[in-house]
Design an enzyme around this catalytic site. Structure first.
Site, short mmCIF file in Angstrom:
data_model
loop_
_atom_site.label_atom_id
_atom_site.label_comp_id
_atom_site.label_asym_id
_atom_site.label_seq_id
_atom_site.Cartn_x
_atom_site.Cartn_y
_atom_site.Cartn_z
N TYR A 1 0.86 -1.19 0.00
CA TYR A 1 0.00 0.00 0.00
C TYR A 1 0.89 1.23 0.00
O TYR A 1 2.05 1.20 0.43
CB TYR A 1 -1.01 0.01 1.14
N GLU B 1 1.68 -1.29 -6.31
CA GLU B 1 1.29 -0.38 -5.24
C GLU B 1 -0.21 -0.13 -5.30
O GLU B 1 -0.77 0.15 -6.37
CB GLU B 1 2.03 0.96 -5.37
#
Length: 204
Positions: free
Chosen positions: A10, A74
């Site tokens: 993240y 991501e």
């Protein structure tokens, strides 16, 4: 090297725009192959044939230099709230494409915290790993019973899955964030049972 892993992260940033700005800033010295926004928009930041600087120091299954062995994805998320449905749907569409191109097994789709449990916690306990596993995109312990629950087996099982056991407490935290995010306290029988079942899945 040929990628054999997909590492999920993240961004830990407030907005997708801030994450995008950071990932294209050479001064940040960080990059990823893909960025998936909350609304499901996917940006390819680095060609899959090239190394991205997303994983940093760490190891998996005894291998270092994770950046050279992996595709980094991501996900725009601060880490303290669930991942958006559009974002998860986009991830579940992207993963099989990458896995097919590079012949990456479900056991090779892992968390940043898996390869660096002493310093990273992403994508964290809010990420829905079981959803990926149901679609055959990662591994998840089955519900069989009857396994040896000797707590001394924990380190052996976790090492067989791929974890570097130099810091067992950090590994337990990373394991639980992915497979038992509700669990608290010291190592218990259920940790051992799940780790043994996962070991069998990862050896297939």
């Amino acid at each position: 090297m040929r990628p054999i892993l997909i590492v999920l992260h993240y961004t830990a940033m407030e907005t997708s725009e801030a994450a995008l700005d950071r990932l294209i800033d050479p001064k940040a010295e960080v990059s990823a192959h893909y960025l998936i926004c909350e609304d499901g928009i996917v940006y390819q930041m680095v060609d899959e044939t090239m190394r991205a600087w997303h994983a940093g120091a760490g190891s998996w299954q005894g291998m270092g230099d994770i950046n050279s062995r992996s595709i980094g994805i991501e996900l725009c998320n601060r880490g303290d709230h669930p991942f958006a449905e559009s974002q998860m749907a986009a991830l579940c569409s992207l993963l099989p494409e990458i896995m097919t191109r590079w012949s990456i097994l479900p056991s090779g789709v892992i968390a940043h915290s898996d390869v660096a449990p002493t310093r990273k916690i992403d994508p964290g306990p809010k990420f829905d790993w079981q959803r990926l596993a149901i679609q055959g995109l990662t591994v998840w312990p089955d519900e069989e019973s009857g396994y040896d629950t000797d707590l001394q087996c924990w380190a052996q099982h976790a090492a067989a899955i791929g974890y570097d056991m130099a810091e067992p407490d950090a590994v337990l935290a990373a394991f639980r964030a992915r497979f038992r995010p509700w669990a608290k306290g010291p190592l218990d029988d259920e940790d051992v049972r799940r780790s043994e079942r996962l070991k069998k899945s990862c050896m297939i």
